[in-house]
Design a protein around this motif. Structure first.
Motif, mmCIF file in Angstrom:
data_model
loop_
_atom_site.group_PDB
_atom_site.id
_atom_site.type_symbol
_atom_site.label_atom_id
_atom_site.label_comp_id
_atom_site.label_asym_id
_atom_site.label_seq_id
_atom_site.Cartn_x
_atom_site.Cartn_y
_atom_site.Cartn_z
ATOM 1 N N SER A 490 0.846 -1.189 0.000
ATOM 2 C CA SER A 490 0.000 0.000 0.000
ATOM 3 C C SER A 490 0.882 1.239 0.000
ATOM 4 C CB SER A 490 -0.902 0.017 1.239
ATOM 5 O OG SER A 490 -1.537 1.272 1.380
ATOM 6 N N SER A 491 0.655 2.137 -0.969
ATOM 7 C CA SER A 491 1.440 3.369 -0.990
ATOM 8 C C SER A 491 0.958 4.362 0.065
ATOM 9 C CB SER A 491 1.400 4.017 -2.377
ATOM 10 O OG SER A 491 0.100 4.443 -2.704
ATOM 11 N N ALA A 492 -0.145 4.027 0.743
ATOM 12 C CA ALA A 492 -0.640 4.831 1.862
ATOM 13 C C ALA A 492 -0.415 4.074 3.168
ATOM 14 C CB ALA A 492 -2.127 5.120 1.697
ATOM 15 N N PRO A 493 -0.319 4.774 4.297
ATOM 16 C CA PRO A 493 -0.226 4.099 5.594
ATOM 17 C C PRO A 493 -1.527 3.376 5.956
ATOM 18 C CG PRO A 493 0.600 6.360 5.724
ATOM 19 C CD PRO A 493 -0.105 6.232 4.406
ATOM 20 N N GLN A 494 -1.495 2.693 7.093
ATOM 21 C CA GLN A 494 -2.677 1.983 7.582
ATOM 22 C C GLN A 494 -3.790 2.971 7.929
ATOM 23 O OE1 GLN A 494 -1.203 -0.083 11.005
ATOM 24 N NE2 GLN A 494 0.126 -1.454 9.817
ATOM 25 N N ILE A 495 -4.974 2.735 7.387
ATOM 26 C CA ILE A 495 -6.126 3.588 7.688
ATOM 27 C C ILE A 495 -6.772 3.065 8.965
ATOM 28 C CG2 ILE A 495 -8.385 4.353 6.876
ATOM 29 C CD1 ILE A 495 -7.164 4.051 4.020
ATOM 30 N N ILE A 564 0.696 -5.091 13.284
ATOM 31 C CA ILE A 564 -0.641 -4.910 12.727
ATOM 32 C C ILE A 564 -0.667 -5.335 11.266
ATOM 33 C CG2 ILE A 564 -2.385 -3.183 12.121
ATOM 34 C CD1 ILE A 564 -1.643 -1.708 14.693
ATOM 35 N N SER A 565 0.381 -5.001 10.504
ATOM 36 C CA SER A 565 0.440 -5.423 9.097
ATOM 37 C C SER A 565 0.430 -6.938 8.983
ATOM 38 C CB SER A 565 1.694 -4.847 8.431
ATOM 39 O OG SER A 565 1.620 -3.449 8.326
ATOM 40 N N ASN A 566 1.174 -7.604 9.847
ATOM 41 C CA ASN A 566 1.213 -9.074 9.808
ATOM 42 C C ASN A 566 -0.147 -9.667 10.135
ATOM 43 O OD1 ASN A 566 3.931 -8.976 9.179
ATOM 44 N ND2 ASN A 566 4.614 -9.262 11.281
ATOM 45 N N LYS A 567 -0.841 -9.061 11.083
ATOM 46 C CA LYS A 567 -2.174 -9.556 11.432
ATOM 47 C C LYS A 567 -3.143 -9.310 10.287
ATOM 48 C CE LYS A 567 -4.862 -11.618 14.370
ATOM 49 N NZ LYS A 567 -4.575 -12.998 14.793
ATOM 50 N N ILE A 568 -3.004 -8.167 9.604
ATOM 51 C CA ILE A 568 -3.840 -7.890 8.440
ATOM 52 C C ILE A 568 -3.627 -8.957 7.375
ATOM 53 C CG2 ILE A 568 -4.155 -6.294 6.496
ATOM 54 C CD1 ILE A 568 -3.585 -4.007 8.487
ATOM 55 N N ILE A 583 1.722 -8.288 3.743
ATOM 56 C CA ILE A 583 1.128 -6.975 3.497
ATOM 57 C C ILE A 583 2.105 -5.916 4.001
ATOM 58 C CG2 ILE A 583 -0.811 -5.434 3.902
ATOM 59 C CD1 ILE A 583 -1.725 -7.877 2.449
ATOM 60 N N ILE A 584 2.391 -4.932 3.152
ATOM 61 C CA ILE A 584 3.314 -3.857 3.507
ATOM 62 C C ILE A 584 2.606 -2.519 3.332
ATOM 63 C CG2 ILE A 584 5.439 -2.650 2.830
ATOM 64 C CD1 ILE A 584 6.565 -5.351 1.981
ATOM 65 N N TYR A 585 2.744 -1.664 4.335
ATOM 66 C CA TYR A 585 2.167 -0.322 4.270
ATOM 67 C C TYR A 585 3.268 0.741 4.282
ATOM 68 C CZ TYR A 585 -2.623 -1.887 5.413
ATOM 69 O OH TYR A 585 -3.860 -2.469 5.402
ATOM 70 N N ASP A 601 -3.529 14.014 8.000
ATOM 71 C CA ASP A 601 -3.286 12.562 8.089
ATOM 72 C C ASP A 601 -4.159 11.902 9.150
ATOM 73 O OD1 ASP A 601 -2.224 13.448 10.476
ATOM 74 O OD2 ASP A 601 -0.167 12.813 10.059
ATOM 75 N N TRP A 602 -5.314 12.507 9.490
ATOM 76 C CA TRP A 602 -6.124 12.042 10.605
ATOM 77 C C TRP A 602 -6.581 10.606 10.460
ATOM 78 C CZ3 TRP A 602 -6.986 16.082 7.355
ATOM 79 C CH2 TRP A 602 -7.965 15.923 6.369
ATOM 80 N N TYR A 603 -6.828 10.143 9.227
ATOM 81 C CA TYR A 603 -7.288 8.759 9.024
ATOM 82 C C TYR A 603 -6.171 7.759 9.325
ATOM 83 C CZ TYR A 603 -6.711 11.731 4.937
ATOM 84 O OH TYR A 603 -6.354 12.760 4.115
#
Length: 633
Positions: A490-495, A564-568, A583-585, A601-603
């Motif tokens: 994901s080119s965006a961080p974790q939402i 969290i990424s690993n759990k996702i 999964i990589i963020y 960046d609130w989300y």
């Protein structure tokens, strides 16, 4: 964004500053304004496909003559449907009386949408139903020309209930609680009030009613009206309005959350939600286009020059970073470079995930809007390979063989168009299992692009929000190629948190990052944190929004981003998947490096720019724990 997220809206405003005959003579058409509006709206179709609308005001029309036109559409292709309606009468004239198509004054007197002032809107529904009544521009009509108001915008307000109560307290009876109606009626109230004050002033001076109408039009104080109207607004907004006599405005929120750009010369004033749209439609350089200053209104009076005036004190700028990652068109010169950088900065994590084995890795992307970031990733892998090549060449010594050099120089990143999205599949089947099977076929793959059991497959996405499409479709389809490993980037961080400023991401339970954090808390026996956050949130219900704290952040504190990424990855891997899934963020720090000027960046962080944001996330968490599948605002 492989997940379907409705978002944003687009606005387009055009003021023709010369007599209509000028445009006919210079550009060879009586429909210069309509044609430019079509371009401004069509080039922004990415910002709204639920509906479209356009309003037009004609200047200096005689009493009894129609001077305001509006049409809206929620057809499957609303922009095309909208302009088909607008142009229908002109096509009929072309057949019956073509000479009238060149008679500018006849057209203005007799046909709709032939005036000097235009307002267009493209809608993605984030509040209310997708009905024609929810389409902008909204109209507030009156027999007094200076009391008529057309309004359209890209906005969400977080305190609609509070604002509704204020309207009731000043004696109004709004027909509904939507933020658009609330804003329309608030501005309308102070517009009426300003008209009345000027009327009484000029009447006391002995002016005739006709004279009073003209004096009100020339002296109405739009800046003051907007100051009074916006004083209690909490949210992100870029809204545009037209008054019946010909004044216009564009107002932007104090944090600059929602975008608005403008250009002005001696022929036109134009405003749009995106800069390259204006560049393309009017063939001008990007340096000539300005942003509406946060907290200010661009005032476009019928009489006098275009100016920017402060309406609310400018606050810390928190422009929406999703604009740059995904929403806006990538043709903007800055956005293009920022998306390249997003791809470049996330690449080191990708190389680590594939153990730097570029020889046995294939790179691709989904959806098409991720393409620019993908190019940035490829540039970064090529930079890495150049370092590897240099090291290998040095290790060959002073007299390397042609064969050894050729082998080293032939090292390159393997790229393929692995996934293709078919036309949207529709089905009458309602059973969940059958629907999942249909969803799994939305994408198709390029067979033979991956060596079975040998290759890693790296796929870049703009962002991973809910993860539904990944689990039900993307990962399952990629697994058919039988790669050794699937890496989704994901080119965006974790939402992690809801948006409340115009993106349809309102429910915490929808976010795969939130689901992963909750799952980790349960796995580690820390479910008490969920209850503690719930109790803290409940204790804040009823407090003024300015006093509410975002305690939902505590849900994520026990874990690293990688956990969290690993759990996702675990949650998104279907039981039938054979390949290893990673999964990589993007990190928040690298997001800000890539996109330095849009810091909202609130989300990702939970750092809301307005107090209403904390109120929304607070209610969203309460809804989640109580099992209420409703919006938090």
């Amino acid at each position: 964004m492989s997940d379907a997220i409705q978002h944003e809206c687009g606005i387009a405003l055009l003021r023709l500053k010369k007599p209509l005959e000028f445009y006919h003579k210079k550009y060879g058409t009586a429909f210069y304004g309509i044609n430019k509006m079509y371009l401004l709206m069509e080039k922004q179709h990415n910002r709204g496909q639920d509906g479209a609308g356009i309003a037009n005001i004609k200047f200096d029309m005689a009493p009894g003559t129609r001077y305001i036109s509006r049409h809206r559409s929620i057809a499957q292709k609303p922009i095309q449907d909208l302009f088909s309606y607008v142009n229908k009468r002109f096509k009929e004239l072309e057949l019956s009386d073509p000479e009238k198509l060149n008679d500018v004054q006849w057209l203005k007197q007799n046909e709709a949408f032939t005036g000097e002032l235009f307002l267009g809107h493209l809608r993605y529904g984030t509040f209310g139903k997708n009905s024609i009544e929810n389409c902008h521009p909204f109209l507030r009509t009156n027999n007094w020309m200076t009391k008529n108001l057309a309004l359209a915008g890209n906005f969400n307000l977080t305190n609609v209930d509070e604002l509704f109560g204020l309207l009731v307290n000043i004696g109004q009876h709004p027909k509904e609680k939507s933020d658009t109606v609330t804003v329309l009626e608030k501005i309308g109230h102070y517009l009426d009030d300003a008209n009345q004050q000027l009327f009484e002033k000029y009447k006391a001076e002995g002016k005739s009613y006709v004279e009073i109408s003209e004096l009100i039009a020339k002296n109405i104080d739009l800046q003051k009206i907007l100051e009074q109207s916006a004083i209690d607004w909490d949210g992100g907004y870029a809204m545009a309005g037209l008054l019946g006599h010909g004044d216009a405005f564009v107002l932007r929120d104090p944090n600059g959350i929602r975008p608005a750009f403008w250009y002005d010369d001696d022929e036109v004033t134009v405003v749009a939600s995106e800069r390259p749209i204006i560049q393309t439609a009017f063939n001008i350089k990007w340096e000539e286009i300005k942003e509406v200053t946060p907290g200010s209104a661009l005032l476009i009076p019928k009489y006098g020059p275009v100016t920017e005036k402060s309406v609310k004190p400018k606050l810390e700028e928190k422009q929406c970073s999703f604009e740059r990652i995904y929403f806006s068109r990538g043709t903007d010169k800055d956005i293009y470079q920022e998306r390249l950088e997003l791809g470049r900065l996330v690449t080191p994590k990708v190389l680590e995930a594939i153990d730097y084995d570029l020889k046995n890795s294939v790179f691709s992307f989904i959806p098409n809007t991720a393409e620019t970031a993908y190019y940035g990733m490829l540039k970064a892998t090529e930079d890495h390979l150049n370092k590897v090549k240099l090291s290998k060449i040095k290790a060959l010594g002073e007299k390397p063989s042609d064969e050894d050099l050729t082998e080293i120089l032939s090292m390159k990143t393997r790229v393929d168009k692995v996934m293709v999205k078919d036309a949207k599949l529709r089905t009458f089947i309602t059973q969940d299992d059958a629907r999942d099977d249909m969803v799994a076929h939305i994408y198709d793959i390029t067979y033979g692009s991956v060596r079975r059991g040998e290759d890693n497959l790296v796929v870049l996405d703009d962002s991973i929000v809910r993860g539904t499409t990944l689990k039900q479709s993307v990962i399952r389809i990629l697994d058919r190629l039988e790669p050794k490993k699937i890496v989704v980037v994901s080119s965006a961080p974790q939402i992690r948190y809801p948006d409340c400023y115009g993106i349809d991401m309102a429910k915490l339970g929808d976010f795969i990052a939130f689901q992963a954090a909750i799952a980790l808390l349960k796995d580690q026996g820390k479910e008490n944190i969920i209850q503690e956050v719930y109790q803290k949130s409940k204790a804040q219900v009823g407090l003024p929004k300015e006093e509410i704290v975002n305690y939902v952040k505590e849900i994520y504190i026990p874990f690293t981003d990688e956990q969290i990424s690993n759990k996702i990855a675990e949650l998104l891997t279907h039981k039938d998947i054979n390949a290893e899934v990673t999964i990589i963020y993007q990190s928040v720090n690298d997001l800000h490096k890539a996109v330095p000027n849009n810091t909202g960046d609130w989300y990702f962080t939970g750092n809301y720019p307005t107090p209403g944001g904390n109120k929304v996330v607070n209610q969203a968490f309460i809804n989640y724990v109580e099992g209420k599948n409703v919006r938090a605002y």
